[in-house]
Design a protein around this motif. Structure first.
Motif, PDB file in Angstrom:
ATOM      1  N   SER A  72     -35.629 -31.044 -11.765  1.00  9.03           N
ATOM      2  CA  SER A  72     -35.046 -30.023 -10.888  1.00  9.03           C
ATOM      3  C   SER A  72     -33.770 -30.530 -10.238  1.00  9.03           C
ATOM      4  CB  SER A  72     -36.059 -29.614  -9.821  1.00  9.03           C
ATOM      5  OG  SER A  72     -37.252 -29.123 -10.404  1.00  9.03           O
ATOM      6  N   THR A  73     -33.781 -31.784  -9.819  1.00 10.43           N
ATOM      7  CA  THR A  73     -32.575 -32.364  -9.212  1.00 10.43           C
ATOM      8  C   THR A  73     -31.424 -32.421 -10.205  1.00 10.43           C
ATOM      9  OG1 THR A  73     -33.989 -33.701  -7.770  1.00 10.43           O
ATOM     10  CG2 THR A  73     -31.687 -34.358  -7.973  1.00 10.43           C
ATOM     11  N   GLN A  74     -31.718 -32.798 -11.451  1.00 13.68           N
ATOM     12  CA  GLN A  74     -30.669 -32.848 -12.468  1.00 13.68           C
ATOM     13  C   GLN A  74     -30.130 -31.459 -12.784  1.00 13.68           C
ATOM     14  OE1 GLN A  74     -32.277 -34.937 -15.814  1.00 13.68           O
ATOM     15  NE2 GLN A  74     -32.411 -36.894 -14.755  1.00 13.68           N
ATOM     16  N   VAL A  75     -31.019 -30.467 -12.822  1.00 12.73           N
ATOM     17  CA  VAL A  75     -30.559 -29.103 -13.099  1.00 12.73           C
ATOM     18  C   VAL A  75     -29.650 -28.600 -11.976  1.00 12.73           C
ATOM     19  CG1 VAL A  75     -31.319 -26.707 -13.336  1.00 12.73           C
ATOM     20  CG2 VAL A  75     -32.508 -28.529 -14.571  1.00 12.73           C
ATOM     21  N   LEU A  76     -30.053 -28.843 -10.736  1.00 13.17           N
ATOM     22  CA  LEU A  76     -29.214 -28.421  -9.612  1.00 13.17           C
ATOM     23  C   LEU A  76     -27.880 -29.167  -9.609  1.00 13.17           C
ATOM     24  CD1 LEU A  76     -31.870 -28.160  -6.745  1.00 13.17           C
ATOM     25  CD2 LEU A  76     -30.767 -26.286  -8.007  1.00 13.17           C
ATOM     26  N   GLY A  77     -27.927 -30.465  -9.935  1.00 16.28           N
ATOM     27  CA  GLY A  77     -26.677 -31.215 -10.008  1.00 16.28           C
ATOM     28  C   GLY A  77     -25.762 -30.700 -11.103  1.00 16.28           C
ATOM     29  N   GLY A  78     -26.339 -30.320 -12.264  1.00 19.37           N
ATOM     30  CA  GLY A  78     -25.529 -29.753 -13.340  1.00 19.37           C
ATOM     31  C   GLY A  78     -24.910 -28.421 -12.966  1.00 19.37           C
ATOM     32  N   LEU A  79     -25.684 -27.579 -12.272  1.00 20.37           N
ATOM     33  CA  LEU A  79     -25.139 -26.297 -11.828  1.00 20.37           C
ATOM     34  C   LEU A  79     -24.014 -26.485 -10.811  1.00 20.37           C
ATOM     35  CD1 LEU A  79     -28.407 -24.176 -11.458  1.00 20.37           C
ATOM     36  CD2 LEU A  79     -26.694 -24.063 -13.286  1.00 20.37           C
ATOM     37  N   PHE A  80     -24.180 -27.435  -9.901  1.00 14.88           N
ATOM     38  CA  PHE A  80     -23.119 -27.712  -8.928  1.00 14.88           C
ATOM     39  C   PHE A  80     -21.870 -28.248  -9.620  1.00 14.88           C
ATOM     40  CE2 PHE A  80     -20.990 -30.608  -5.940  1.00 14.88           C
ATOM     41  CZ  PHE A  80     -20.705 -29.709  -4.910  1.00 14.88           C
ATOM     42  N   GLN A  81     -22.058 -29.063 -10.642  1.00 14.71           N
ATOM     43  CA  GLN A  81     -20.915 -29.586 -11.387  1.00 14.71           C
ATOM     44  C   GLN A  81     -20.179 -28.468 -12.120  1.00 14.71           C
ATOM     45  OE1 GLN A  81     -22.027 -32.656 -14.124  1.00 14.71           O
ATOM     46  NE2 GLN A  81     -19.916 -33.213 -14.620  1.00 14.71           N
ATOM     47  N   LEU A  82     -20.927 -27.554 -12.748  1.00 17.00           N
ATOM     48  CA  LEU A  82     -20.294 -26.416 -13.414  1.00 17.00           C
ATOM     49  C   LEU A  82     -19.548 -25.534 -12.420  1.00 17.00           C
ATOM     50  CD1 LEU A  82     -23.053 -25.341 -15.980  1.00 17.00           C
ATOM     51  CD2 LEU A  82     -20.896 -26.528 -16.448  1.00 17.00           C
ATOM     52  N   LEU A  83     -20.120 -25.331 -11.235  1.00 18.61           N
ATOM     53  CA  LEU A  83     -19.445 -24.533 -10.221  1.00 18.61           C
ATOM     54  C   LEU A  83     -18.156 -25.203  -9.758  1.00 18.61           C
ATOM     55  CD1 LEU A  83     -19.476 -22.069  -8.361  1.00 18.61           C
ATOM     56  CD2 LEU A  83     -20.838 -23.411  -6.732  1.00 18.61           C
ATOM     57  N   THR A  84     -18.194 -26.521  -9.610  1.00 16.99           N
ATOM     58  CA  THR A  84     -16.990 -27.261  -9.209  1.00 16.99           C
ATOM     59  C   THR A  84     -15.881 -27.129 -10.246  1.00 16.99           C
ATOM     60  OG1 THR A  84     -18.383 -28.842  -8.007  1.00 16.99           O
ATOM     61  CG2 THR A  84     -16.117 -29.511  -8.499  1.00 16.99           C
ATOM     62  N   ILE A  85     -16.238 -27.285 -11.526  1.00 13.01           N
ATOM     63  CA  ILE A  85     -15.255 -27.165 -12.598  1.00 13.01           C
ATOM     64  C   ILE A  85     -14.675 -25.757 -12.645  1.00 13.01           C
ATOM     65  CG2 ILE A  85     -14.967 -27.228 -15.102  1.00 13.01           C
ATOM     66  CD1 ILE A  85     -17.055 -29.449 -15.183  1.00 13.01           C
ATOM     67  N   ALA A  86     -15.548 -24.742 -12.476  1.00 12.07           N
ATOM     68  CA  ALA A  86     -15.068 -23.357 -12.519  1.00 12.07           C
ATOM     69  C   ALA A  86     -14.109 -23.068 -11.373  1.00 12.07           C
ATOM     70  CB  ALA A  86     -16.266 -22.402 -12.483  1.00 12.07           C
ATOM     71  N   LEU A  87     -14.423 -23.537 -10.166  1.00 11.89           N
ATOM     72  CA  LEU A  87     -13.545 -23.281  -9.018  1.00 11.89           C
ATOM     73  C   LEU A  87     -12.192 -23.962  -9.187  1.00 11.89           C
ATOM     74  CD1 LEU A  87     -16.022 -23.511  -5.999  1.00 11.89           C
ATOM     75  CD2 LEU A  87     -14.907 -21.473  -6.917  1.00 11.89           C
ATOM     76  N   PHE A  88     -12.193 -25.230  -9.602  1.00 13.20           N
ATOM     77  CA  PHE A  88     -10.921 -25.936  -9.765  1.00 13.20           C
ATOM     78  C   PHE A  88     -10.098 -25.321 -10.891  1.00 13.20           C
ATOM     79  CE2 PHE A  88     -12.703 -29.495  -7.263  1.00 13.20           C
ATOM     80  CZ  PHE A  88     -11.604 -29.776  -6.477  1.00 13.20           C
ATOM     81  N   SER A  89     -10.735 -24.961 -11.985  1.00 13.85           N
ATOM     82  CA  SER A  89      -9.983 -24.355 -13.088  1.00 13.85           C
ATOM     83  C   SER A  89      -9.421 -22.999 -12.681  1.00 13.85           C
ATOM     84  CB  SER A  89     -10.890 -24.218 -14.309  1.00 13.85           C
ATOM     85  OG  SER A  89     -12.019 -23.426 -14.014  1.00 13.85           O
ATOM     86  N   PHE A  90     -10.168 -22.235 -11.870  1.00 12.17           N
ATOM     87  CA  PHE A  90      -9.658 -20.948 -11.387  1.00 12.17           C
ATOM     88  C   PHE A  90      -8.417 -21.153 -10.511  1.00 12.17           C
ATOM     89  CE2 PHE A  90      -9.457 -17.552  -8.249  1.00 12.17           C
ATOM     90  CZ  PHE A  90      -9.519 -16.426  -9.050  1.00 12.17           C
TER      91      PHE A  90
END
Length: 435
Positions: A182-200
């Motif tokens: 669960s911790t790894q899944v949440l960390g992966g989702l946070f990483q994807l959100l970070t990449i999406a925000l910076f790329s936007f």
């Protein structure tokens, strides 16, 4: 009055003229009492300690922020990839922020639709496998009993598995690892959100970012930075185009195989293989081939073997034939350079390096190519890969010379025979005719 010892020693050391001799030099290693530490030495020591502390602090901060820096790097290349679409929409009168939102929203719909279809397919196949597992287990038990003359029963195997210590330990370890997963899944989702925000932000504020960067540079450097940015956009777009084309070819090839074998969900599996094998570096090939093999195994183990062989053969064809040629045409780099850049990027940055190494190397090569002075190449056959006539290897030249001399001697002998034969024929000589 007798002189004391001190006055006697002073008299002995006195010079004849009555002057006092100079003091003896201090012994080796002794420091004079009046000598002091140089003033610059404490400052140098403090400066050295300060530099060492700053270096250690910078190293610690870099190791702590390396994850964020990699996310920013991925976001930057993703923004370069969507830059042409955003600029084209902005040129038609749409605000740049709204254009960026529409592009990312379209990508989100495509990705969500793909994973929805894939999830529904996987759920159906898992339910089918669970329902048909007893029948499959009975067929395996019958084969074992027939081949090895045993008397196994499915009930005994199920009871043995349910009461085995291995299954209990596996269940305990799985329950303990749920929190980690669960911790790894949440960390992966946070990483994807970070990449999406910076790329936007990079895509929406691209012109502002370029203006801010050029405002601290002289005009000559500004032109170079803008040209490098344009080259990076072109090369990244070309790289993604080549990846999309290879995904289409891979999906079509695997679809033909899966449809010929009668594997269910062949179109979805073909799309899975094409997308995952091309856009997930390093482990994408194994993930792409594992799912079709699993689905084929539910139909027949022999079909799973055929799928495995096809995946291995096609992967070699793609790595050594298809990918270098497409990459060299779309990104305009040599196939060997593309292959070496992927290996170097994987060694330096792992999966991220494998994904961005080719567009980065293509951008660097195109940017530095403008500063390399080129000259006209001399018109020499050796430049084109062949030799002039008579300039081959020594043995070949000798063989050619012997062959030419033999042909010349053969031609000379034929002419001599012809001349001698024509003189011996009757009626040719004038004297014989008169007689």
């Amino acid at each position: 009055m007798a002189p004391t010892d001190e006055t006697g020693q002073a008299a002995r050391h006195a010079s004849p003229s009555g002057t006092t001799p100079p003091d003896r030099p201090p012994a080796d290693g002794a420091v004079a009492s009046g000598e002091r530490m140089p003033r610059w030495l404490p400052r140098a020591m403090v400066l050295a300690l300060a530099l060492l502390g700053v270096f250690q602090l910078g190293t610690w901060a870099f190791h702590q922020l390396i994850g964020l820096l990699l996310n920013i790097l991925i976001a930057f290349f993703l923004a370069l990839a969507v830059e042409p679409a955003v600029s084209r929409m902005a040129a038609r009168g749409i605000r740049r922020g709204l254009a960026t939102f529409l592009v990312f929203f379209g990508l989100l719909i495509v990705v969500a639709g793909f994973f929805t279809l894939l999830g529904s397919m996987l759920a159906g196949q898992i339910i089918k496998m669970i329902e048909g597992f007893p029948e499959y287990l009975d067929s395996v038990i019958n084969w074992v009993n027939t081949t090895f003359h045993t008397e196994l029963r499915r009930v005994d195997i199920q009871e043995g598995l349910l009461h085995s210590d291995w299954l209990k330990k596996y269940a305990q370890n799985s329950a303990a690892g749920v929190l980690d997963v669960s911790t790894q899944v949440l960390g992966g989702l946070f990483q994807l959100l970070t990449i999406a925000l910076f790329s936007f932000y990079f895509a929406a504020d691209g012109p502002r970012l370029r203006r801010g960067l050029c405002s601290v540079l002289p005009p000559a450097k500004q032109a170079e930075v803008l040209r490098a940015w344009e080259i990076a956009v072109d090369k990244t777009g070309g790289y993604l185009y080549s990846r999309g084309l290879m995904a289409l070819i891979s999906g079509a090839a695997h679809y033909v195989l899966l449809e010929a074998l009668g594997i269910p969900y062949a179109p979805v599996l073909a799309v899975w293989v094409g997308v995952v094998s091309q856009f997930i570096p390093t482990i994408g090939t194994y993930l792409a081939g594992a799912l079709p093999m699993l689905i084929a195994f539910t139909v027949s183990p022999l079909y799973a073997l055929w799928v495995l062989l096809f995946v291995v053969v096609y992967q070699q064809f793609e790595n050594y034939v298809l990918q270098p040629k497409l990459t060299s045409k779309t990104v305009d780099i040599h196939p060997a350079v593309a292959f070496g850049s992927v290996i170097a990027g994987t060694a330096l940055l792992g999966a991220v390096g494998a994904l961005i190494s080719i567009p980065a190397v293509a951008t660097l090569q195109a940017f530095l190519g403008a500063y390399v002075k080129r000259y006209a190449v001399t018109d020499d056959p050796r430049v084109h890969g062949h030799h002039r006539r008579g300039e081959g290897p020594r043995l070949l030249r000798r063989a050619r010379g012997l062959w030419a001399s033999a042909r010349q001697r053969r031609g000379t002998g034929r002419r001599d025979d012809a001349e001698n034969g024509s003189g011996d024929r009757p009626g040719n000589g004038s004297g014989n005719g008169s007689d």
